[in-house]
Design a protein around this motif. Structure first.
Motif, PDB file in Angstrom:
ATOM      1  N   PRO A 106       0.780  -1.241   0.000  1.00  0.00           N
ATOM      2  CA  PRO A 106       0.000   0.000   0.000  1.00  0.00           C
ATOM      3  C   PRO A 106       0.811   1.290   0.000  1.00  0.00           C
ATOM      4  N   ARG A 107       2.162   1.207  -0.078  1.00  0.00           N
ATOM      5  CA  ARG A 107       2.964   2.411   0.139  1.00  0.00           C
ATOM      6  C   ARG A 107       2.723   3.474  -0.935  1.00  0.00           C
ATOM      7  N   ALA A 108       2.523   3.070  -2.188  1.00  0.00           N
ATOM      8  CA  ALA A 108       2.263   4.071  -3.225  1.00  0.00           C
ATOM      9  C   ALA A 108       0.982   4.843  -2.928  1.00  0.00           C
ATOM     10  N   SER A 109      -0.040   4.143  -2.488  1.00  0.00           N
ATOM     11  CA  SER A 109      -1.304   4.807  -2.146  1.00  0.00           C
ATOM     12  C   SER A 109      -1.145   5.695  -0.923  1.00  0.00           C
ATOM     13  N   GLU A 110      -0.383   5.231   0.060  1.00  0.00           N
ATOM     14  CA  GLU A 110      -0.144   6.030   1.262  1.00  0.00           C
ATOM     15  C   GLU A 110       0.627   7.306   0.912  1.00  0.00           C
ATOM     16  N   PHE A 111       1.568   7.190  -0.016  1.00  0.00           N
ATOM     17  CA  PHE A 111       2.310   8.371  -0.455  1.00  0.00           C
ATOM     18  C   PHE A 111       1.363   9.401  -1.064  1.00  0.00           C
ATOM     19  N   PHE A 112       0.476   8.970  -1.957  1.00  0.00           N
ATOM     20  CA  PHE A 112      -0.461   9.902  -2.579  1.00  0.00           C
ATOM     21  C   PHE A 112      -1.385  10.536  -1.539  1.00  0.00           C
ATOM     22  N   ARG A 113      -1.825   9.737  -0.580  1.00  0.00           N
ATOM     23  CA  ARG A 113      -2.715  10.292   0.440  1.00  0.00           C
ATOM     24  C   ARG A 113      -1.999  11.361   1.269  1.00  0.00           C
ATOM     25  N   ALA A 114      -0.746  11.088   1.628  1.00  0.00           N
ATOM     26  CA  ALA A 114       0.009  12.045   2.429  1.00  0.00           C
ATOM     27  C   ALA A 114       0.340  13.299   1.630  1.00  0.00           C
ATOM     28  N   ALA A 115       0.844  13.133   0.408  1.00  0.00           N
ATOM     29  CA  ALA A 115       1.248  14.270  -0.411  1.00  0.00           C
ATOM     30  C   ALA A 115       0.061  15.152  -0.791  1.00  0.00           C
ATOM     31  N   SER A 116      -1.138  14.554  -0.900  1.00  0.00           N
ATOM     32  CA  SER A 116      -2.331  15.300  -1.302  1.00  0.00           C
ATOM     33  C   SER A 116      -3.126  15.821  -0.115  1.00  0.00           C
ATOM     34  N   TYR A 117      -2.616  15.597   1.099  1.00  0.00           N
ATOM     35  CA  TYR A 117      -3.333  15.981   2.326  1.00  0.00           C
ATOM     36  C   TYR A 117      -4.704  15.321   2.396  1.00  0.00           C
ATOM     37  N   GLY A 118      -4.766  14.092   1.897  1.00  0.00           N
ATOM     38  CA  GLY A 118      -6.008  13.338   1.947  1.00  0.00           C
ATOM     39  C   GLY A 118      -6.965  13.610   0.812  1.00  0.00           C
ATOM     40  N   ARG A 119      -6.588  14.453  -0.134  1.00  0.00           N
ATOM     41  CA  ARG A 119      -7.490  14.788  -1.242  1.00  0.00           C
ATOM     42  C   ARG A 119      -7.484  13.728  -2.342  1.00  0.00           C
ATOM     43  N   LEU A 120      -6.469  12.853  -2.353  1.00  0.00           N
ATOM     44  CA  LEU A 120      -6.430  11.774  -3.327  1.00  0.00           C
ATOM     45  C   LEU A 120      -6.453  10.436  -2.604  1.00  0.00           C
ATOM     46  N   ASP A 121      -7.481   9.669  -2.893  1.00  0.00           N
ATOM     47  CA  ASP A 121      -7.631   8.320  -2.349  1.00  0.00           C
ATOM     48  C   ASP A 121      -7.395   7.349  -3.501  1.00  0.00           C
ATOM     49  N   TYR A 122      -6.154   6.887  -3.633  1.00  0.00           N
ATOM     50  CA  TYR A 122      -5.747   6.032  -4.754  1.00  0.00           C
ATOM     51  C   TYR A 122      -5.954   4.580  -4.360  1.00  0.00           C
ATOM     52  N   ARG A 123      -6.966   3.954  -4.945  1.00  0.00           N
ATOM     53  CA  ARG A 123      -7.345   2.590  -4.568  1.00  0.00           C
ATOM     54  C   ARG A 123      -6.941   1.609  -5.664  1.00  0.00           C
ATOM     55  N   ALA A 124      -5.987   0.783  -5.348  1.00  0.00           N
ATOM     56  CA  ALA A 124      -5.489  -0.196  -6.309  1.00  0.00           C
ATOM     57  C   ALA A 124      -6.136  -1.554  -6.072  1.00  0.00           C
ATOM     58  N   THR A 125      -6.512  -2.199  -7.155  1.00  0.00           N
ATOM     59  CA  THR A 125      -7.051  -3.556  -7.123  1.00  0.00           C
ATOM     60  C   THR A 125      -6.146  -4.449  -7.956  1.00  0.00           C
ATOM     61  N   ALA A 126      -5.762  -5.598  -7.414  1.00  0.00           N
ATOM     62  CA  ALA A 126      -4.858  -6.503  -8.126  1.00  0.00           C
ATOM     63  C   ALA A 126      -5.642  -7.584  -8.855  1.00  0.00           C
ATOM     64  N   HIS A 127      -5.265  -7.817 -10.107  1.00  0.00           N
ATOM     65  CA  HIS A 127      -5.760  -8.977 -10.835  1.00  0.00           C
ATOM     66  C   HIS A 127      -4.804 -10.114 -10.501  1.00  0.00           C
ATOM     67  N   ALA A 128      -5.250 -11.049  -9.716  1.00  0.00           N
ATOM     68  CA  ALA A 128      -4.354 -11.921  -8.960  1.00  0.00           C
ATOM     69  C   ALA A 128      -3.807 -13.115  -9.733  1.00  0.00           C
ATOM     70  N   ARG A 129      -3.204 -12.859 -10.900  1.00  0.00           N
ATOM     71  CA  ARG A 129      -2.453 -13.930 -11.574  1.00  0.00           C
ATOM     72  C   ARG A 129      -1.497 -13.301 -12.588  1.00  0.00           C
ATOM     73  N   TRP A 130      -0.443 -14.027 -12.885  1.00  0.00           N
ATOM     74  CA  TRP A 130       0.476 -13.592 -13.921  1.00  0.00           C
ATOM     75  C   TRP A 130      -0.140 -13.870 -15.291  1.00  0.00           C
ATOM     76  N   ILE A 131      -0.024 -12.915 -16.185  1.00  0.00           N
ATOM     77  CA  ILE A 131      -0.486 -13.064 -17.564  1.00  0.00           C
ATOM     78  C   ILE A 131       0.755 -13.360 -18.409  1.00  0.00           C
ATOM     79  N   ARG A 132       0.819 -14.555 -18.952  1.00  0.00           N
ATOM     80  CA  ARG A 132       1.987 -14.958 -19.734  1.00  0.00           C
ATOM     81  C   ARG A 132       1.859 -14.439 -21.172  1.00  0.00           C
ATOM     82  N   MET A 133       2.835 -13.649 -21.602  1.00  0.00           N
ATOM     83  CA  MET A 133       2.863 -13.191 -22.983  1.00  0.00           C
ATOM     84  C   MET A 133       3.185 -14.362 -23.916  1.00  0.00           C
TER      85      MET A 133
END
Length: 421
Positions: A106-133
């Protein structure tokens, strides 16, 4: 999540007109997006620049214009990102999806929240598998500067087309504002040799999902960075999706940095570094009373609180024309400015006619010729590390003078701005 201290300041105007020039803009949701909870909805009512300091300029590329063109992702409120993972037959992932995801969140999202003073809530969702090219890494011709070309059967278009073929049935892209693609770190050269990470944003790329949703505002993260905040390469790339330009020179000339570690759009490796106050204003992270525009000749006195705190005046802007301005802000060591070794007042020139990678922002160096104060901090260019002006020092250029009058015990800086324009 990092704690952000707060402080209140007063601003005294003596002669020149110094105005807070931002106005609220209601949040808008993308079609099909999930509704935000009440707290996030309040955050989304961010302030957007307007008035004589809201510079115009390049509109078809990421630039320093105060208003970001349509097509880029919104940078305040609740922003949802889908995170996808790819590997290659000749470079299979050597770890789990959870491990790769954990390098950034969550550190990237925490960075955005701190730098934006809480104005940016960056919510990441993981697609939980590797996609083989389907092909080895080299077969896609991925190099620095490789375009997103629908006419090519290689490059980022080919990679993205395979991604959609693999996930289109189980990912509703209409629910997301940003796409993060994390490649297996053993695919391609290490980041210490060349940086491949790139973002394609600002509008349709010529590739749609099965439901007709444009594949856009997509960041591709390669290799693995070093240091205690290596996740910030993703924050840098997402900054492009928000419409921010590169502040480092991209022509390979080896010129000294124009901004250095004062913004992750220049240096995104090493210890945490905060965004410039101009970028915070552009992204809607500053309130109406936190930006003071000085559009007329005269003298005014202001009190600045460092960008690492939430409250108080964060930016003074003095327009030189409709496309250039002098900006003034205070910087100090804090959770999102860990490498600051000379607290003080940072002065820069913003040019909205300069494209990213050509020096659209240039920090004025209060100590020209010095070796800096970074003391060998890894991944911090030392020359501008002591660029801030401190008590008794004066910046003067383009008919604008900034006198640093002093700093109080609370860390607030008092400055006098004189404009002859």
């Amino acid at each position: 999540m990092s704690h952000i201290a707060t402080a209140l300041v007063a601003t005294t105007v003596t002669t020149a007109l110094a105005l807070p020039l931002t106005a609220p803009e209601p949040a808008t949701a993308r079609p099909g997006a999930r509704s935000a909870p009440p707290a996030a909805a309040a955050v989304a009512a961010a302030d957007r620049p307007y008035g004589p300091c809201a510079l115009t300029g390049i509109q078809d590329l990421v630039s320093e214009t105060a208003h970001t063109p349509r097509g880029y992702a919104r940078s305040s409120g609740t922003v949802r990102a889908i995170t996808l993972f790819v590997d290659f037959p000749d470079a299979p992932a050597d770890g789990t999806v959870a491990e790769r995801y954990g390098e950034f969140f969550p550190r990237a999202s925490e960075f955005f929240r701190a730098a934006s003073y809480g104005r940016l809530d960056y919510r990441a969702t993981a697609h939980a598998r590797w996609i083989r090219m389907s092909r080895p890494f080299a077969a896609y011709g991925i190099k620095r500067g490789t375009p997103f070309d629908p006419a090519s059967d290689s490059g980022y278009y080919a990679v993205s087309k395979e991604i959609l073929a693999a996930v289109d049935r189980d990912v509703d892209f209409s629910r997301y504002d940003v796409i993060n693609v994390l490649a297996a770190p053993n695919a391609g050269p290490p980041a210490t040799e060349t940086v491949l990470s790139v973002t394609f944003g600002g509008g349709p790329l010529g590739l749609d999902t099965d439901d007709g949703v444009p594949f856009t505002n997509a960041s591709f993260i390669w290799s693995r960075q070093t240091g205690d905040s290596a996740f910030r390469v993703l924050d840098h790339e997402v900054g492009h999706a928000f419409g921010l330009p590169d502040l480092y020179y991209t022509d390979g000339s080896g010129r000294p940095p124009a901004v250095g570690h004062w913004d992750p759009m220049d240096e995104d490796w090493g210890p945490n570094n905060d965004f410039l106050a101009w970028h915070k204003w552009k992204m809607g992270w500053l309130g109406a009373d936190q930006v003071h525009c000085v559009p007329h000749a005269g003298t005014s006195t202001h009190t600045l609180t460092p960008t690492t705190t939430a409250d108080g005046t964060k930016l003074i802007a003095v327009p030189l024309s409709g496309h250039r301005a002098i900006t003034v802000e205070a910087r100090d060591r804090g959770p999102v400015d860990a490498a600051v070794c000379r607290p003080g007042v940072l002065v820069a020139t913003v040019d909205t006619t300069a494209a990213g990678g050509t020096g659209p922002v240039r920090v004025a160096d209060a100590t020209p010729g010095s070796a800096g104060c970074a003391d060998g901090t890894p991944n911090v260019s030392p020359r501008l590390s002591d660029a801030t002006y401190t008590a008794g020092q004066t910046f003067a250029a383009d008919g604008v003078t900034v006198d640093v009058l002093g700093r109080d015990d609370a860390g607030r800086w008092r400055v006098r701005v004189t404009s002859e324009r």
